[in-house]
Every structure is written in structure tokens, then in C-alpha cells.
Design a protein around this motif. Structure first.
Motif, PDB file in Angstrom:
ATOM      1  N   SER A 270       1.441  -1.582   0.032  1.00  0.00           N
ATOM      2  CA  SER A 270       0.221  -0.094  -0.263  1.00  0.00           C
ATOM      3  C   SER A 270       0.828   1.281  -0.401  1.00  0.00           C
ATOM      4  O   SER A 270       2.064   1.231   0.047  1.00  0.00           O
ATOM      5  CB  SER A 270      -1.193   0.021   1.321  1.00  0.00           C
ATOM      6  OG  SER A 270       0.408   0.078   2.308  1.00  0.00           O
ATOM      7  N   PRO A 271       0.416   2.429  -0.388  1.00  0.00           N
ATOM      8  CA  PRO A 271       0.727   3.691  -0.748  1.00  0.00           C
ATOM      9  C   PRO A 271       1.201   4.171   1.317  1.00  0.00           C
ATOM     10  O   PRO A 271       2.619   4.501   1.595  1.00  0.00           O
ATOM     11  CB  PRO A 271       0.174   4.644  -1.281  1.00  0.00           C
ATOM     12  CG  PRO A 271      -0.551   3.890  -1.717  1.00  0.00           C
ATOM     13  CD  PRO A 271      -0.772   2.548  -1.063  1.00  0.00           C
ATOM     14  N   ALA A 272       0.892   3.296   2.205  1.00  0.00           N
ATOM     15  CA  ALA A 272       1.065   3.738   3.255  1.00  0.00           C
ATOM     16  C   ALA A 272       2.611   3.057   3.983  1.00  0.00           C
ATOM     17  O   ALA A 272       3.137   3.231   4.394  1.00  0.00           O
ATOM     18  CB  ALA A 272       0.070   3.097   4.263  1.00  0.00           C
ATOM     19  N   ARG A 273       2.302   1.586   3.450  1.00  0.00           N
ATOM     20  CA  ARG A 273       3.555   1.126   3.632  1.00  0.00           C
ATOM     21  C   ARG A 273       4.654   1.441   2.744  1.00  0.00           C
ATOM     22  O   ARG A 273       6.003   1.428   3.506  1.00  0.00           O
ATOM     23  CB  ARG A 273       3.065  -0.297   3.097  1.00  0.00           C
ATOM     24  CG  ARG A 273       4.314  -1.682   2.992  1.00  0.00           C
ATOM     25  CD  ARG A 273       5.017  -2.020   4.613  1.00  0.00           C
ATOM     26  NE  ARG A 273       3.884  -2.751   5.253  1.00  0.00           N
ATOM     27  CZ  ARG A 273       3.457  -3.500   5.103  1.00  0.00           C
ATOM     28  NH1 ARG A 273       4.310  -4.222   4.579  1.00  0.00           N
ATOM     29  NH2 ARG A 273       2.626  -4.194   5.745  1.00  0.00           N
ATOM     30  N   THR A 274       4.944   2.123   1.775  1.00  0.00           N
ATOM     31  CA  THR A 274       6.151   2.862   1.905  1.00  0.00           C
ATOM     32  C   THR A 274       5.972   4.603   2.556  1.00  0.00           C
ATOM     33  O   THR A 274       7.692   4.600   2.861  1.00  0.00           O
ATOM     34  CB  THR A 274       5.559   3.436  -0.284  1.00  0.00           C
ATOM     35  OG1 THR A 274       4.842   2.008  -1.051  1.00  0.00           O
ATOM     36  CG2 THR A 274       7.030   3.969  -0.653  1.00  0.00           C
ATOM     37  N   THR A 275       5.184   4.247   2.840  1.00  0.00           N
ATOM     38  CA  THR A 275       5.584   6.350   3.634  1.00  0.00           C
ATOM     39  C   THR A 275       6.346   5.746   5.129  1.00  0.00           C
ATOM     40  O   THR A 275       7.381   6.115   5.443  1.00  0.00           O
ATOM     41  CB  THR A 275       4.050   6.984   4.222  1.00  0.00           C
ATOM     42  OG1 THR A 275       3.853   6.787   2.560  1.00  0.00           O
ATOM     43  CG2 THR A 275       4.142   8.367   4.395  1.00  0.00           C
TER      44      THR A 275
END
Length: 298
Positions: A270-275
Motif C-alpha cells: 500500500s502507499p502507506a507501507r511505502t510512506t
């Protein structure tokens, strides 16, 4: 405020929040002077006499049986955490004041420190009974309170308190996109803890401080909502890496002491994991300072 008053206020507040039509009680078009159920209606639903319920709500009846409390909980449509809270309030109202003891100072075990360090790439903080931050790992500090001194939890007199941060700290308030949801969760948890530990003077002092300094807290506290903060999803707006959605899970570390480990996880790919991975990269690798033991000290 003594335990009998807290029990009565909880019952009164929850009774006023129920609508007769939700329970199949006809109103025949009559206008009620006060919102919610009447005492006689609730007593009928719980299968107890009106006089008995009235005494219980007024703090004049002690030693209510678990069966009666469960019947009242069903009548009030309480959730499990709220039902347990009702039992805790009733138990404390009948307790012997002479047997009360001061809680022991909150400490962090070496095993817990090792666990926090093992969760190197997962934001994690250890909170005490009153939501004081007893310890955090590097990423937990960076996500939840990067604007604070990372070594603050090691100094008991300066430990951050998550309830204070949520209600009184502008950085933390801005951190949550849906701040009211986070605030209600904090208040609901404090209510639950207050029911379990009615004689914790430090906890009541914290509630008094927040009630005086935050109108939002005072309003939410007066609602008497109880919430077991086990799993919740929050959208966060981190000042360094931007928005991300995390799942905060509260893991009971030592139920007897009321210590919990709060971890923040993200969905895979997810984008949150990348963030979160970006936050891990930009956060200094050294952890918060730990107390040293001098040679020869005990």
C-alpha cells in the motif's frame, strides 16, 4: 467523586441515551420531559423493581448481584466493554475503603525493551495505566511524537502522556485526520481504566486536568462512553512524510499493571507501507537514551 456517584451517573447517562422506539416501547404520541427511558421502563426491561433500580442509580443500593447487573446491561444495550465497566463500578462502590492501596510505580522490564527493539521496523510504544509513555522504539517515537525528546520516557517526571498529547498538543491533534474519532477512543479507554482502578489518585488528577484545560475532553468525559481500544484504523498526516493510513493495535503486555504495547501497521503493497518505509529511512538510527548504571551502584 466516589464510586457510588460514578455508578449512578453511568446508569443515568446511558439510560438517557436510549430511545424508547429503539426498544419497541410505544410512546402513544406523548411528549417526554427528559430524553431516554424512564426508570420504570428500564426496570421492567431488566426484570427488577423500580424501587430497586432507583436505589441503585442513586447510589443507595450495594452488592448488586452479577445476574442483576447483566440484566441491566442487556436492558441498556451495553457492549461487552461497557458491561464489564458496569461490573467494575458496582464492585468498587461496595468495596471496603480500608483495603485500598496505592498503585506501584510503573517500570519497564528488560524483556519488554527487547521486544520494542525487535520491532525495529514497526512503530511501537509502551503505555502505562494512565496512558503515560513508558518506552518507545525509534520508529514509534518518529511516528507518534517526533517533535518530542526521544529520551523523555526514560525520565518518569517528564514522560509524555498520550491523553495529554491528543487533547493539549497541537502537533498530535494535527496528526490525526479524524481527530474526534481518536479523541473519543482515548476518553473511552480512560473511562474503562477509571472503572478498574477507582482509587488511582493520579488518574483522577489527569482527568481533572484535561477537563479543566480542554472543553472537548470535558464534553466527551461527561458522555460516559466506554471503549476498549484494541484495533482501530486512522488516517494520519505526518509532517515529514505526508499522509498514511495505519492500523493501531493495542496489545496487553501486563494486565495486572495495565501496560500495553501500541503498534501501528500498514497494508502490504500500500502507499502507506511505502510512506512508513520512508519515515524509517529518514529517522536517525540511534534510539532514545537509556539510563546507565554506575559501577558499584545498587
Amino acid at each position: 467523586m466516589n464510586a457510588k456517584v460514578r455508578l449512578g451517573e453511568f446508569l443515568l447517562t446511558r439510560r438517557s441515551q436510549l430511545r424508547p422506539e429503539d426498544l419497541g416501547i410505544p410512546d402513544y404520541g406523548e411528549r417526554r420531559r427528559v430524553p431516554g427511558l424512564r426508570r420504570e421502563e428500564l426496570a421492567s426491561l431488566a426484570g427488577v423493581s423500580v424501587s430497586y433500580y432507583t436505589r441503585l442509580e442513586q447510589g443507595q443500593s450495594l452488592n448488586a448481584s452479577p445476574q442483576v447487573l447483566d440484566a441491566i446491561a442487556r436492558a441498556l444495550r451495553l457492549e461487552e466493554a461497557e458491561r464489564l465497566h458496569l461490573h467494575n463500578l458496582a464492585r468498587s462502590s461496595a468495596a471496603d475503603p480500608g483495603r485500598r492501596r496505592s498503585p506501584a510505580p510503573e517500570r519497564v522490564t528488560e524483556a519488554t525493551r527487547q521486544l520494542l527493539e525487535a520491532l525495529a521496523h514497526v512503530p511501537a510504544i509502551l503505555t502505562g495505566r494512565r496512558s503515560d509513555v513508558l518506552a518507545w522504539n525509534r520508529l514509534g517515537h518518529a511516528l507518534f511524537a517526533g517533535h518530542l525528546d526521544p529520551g523523555a520516557p526514560e525520565r518518569p517526571a517528564q514522560r509524555p502522556n498520550m491523553a495529554r498529547l491528543v487533547f493539549l498538543d497541537a502537533h498530535t491533534r494535527d496528526l490525526y485526520a479524524d481527530w474526534p474519532a481518536k479523541a473519543r477512543a482515548v476518553v473511552g479507554h480512560l473511562r474503562l481504566v477509571a472503572g478498574r482502578h477507582p482509587d488511582d489518585t493520579a488518574l483522577h488528577a489527569l482527568v481533572g486536568e484535561l477537563s479543566a484545560k480542554s472543553a472537548d475532553f470535558a464534553s466527551m468525559w461527561a458522555d460516559h462512553r466506554v471503549m476498549a481500544c484494541t484495533v482501530a484504523t486512522y488516517r494520519m498526516r505526518h509532517p515529514l512524510v505526508g499522509p498514511l493510513t495505519v492500523t493501531q493495535q493495542t496489545l496487553s503486555q501486563d494486565p495486572s499493571l495495565g501496560q500495553n504495547i501500541v503498534v501501528a501497521t500498514t497494508e502490504a503493497d500500500s502507499p502507506a507501507r511505502t510512506t512508513l518505509a520512508l519515515l524509517d529511512q529518514v529517522t536517525p538510527q540511534h534510539g532514545p537514551a537509556r539510563p546507565t548504571v554506575r559501577a558499584g551502584s545498587g
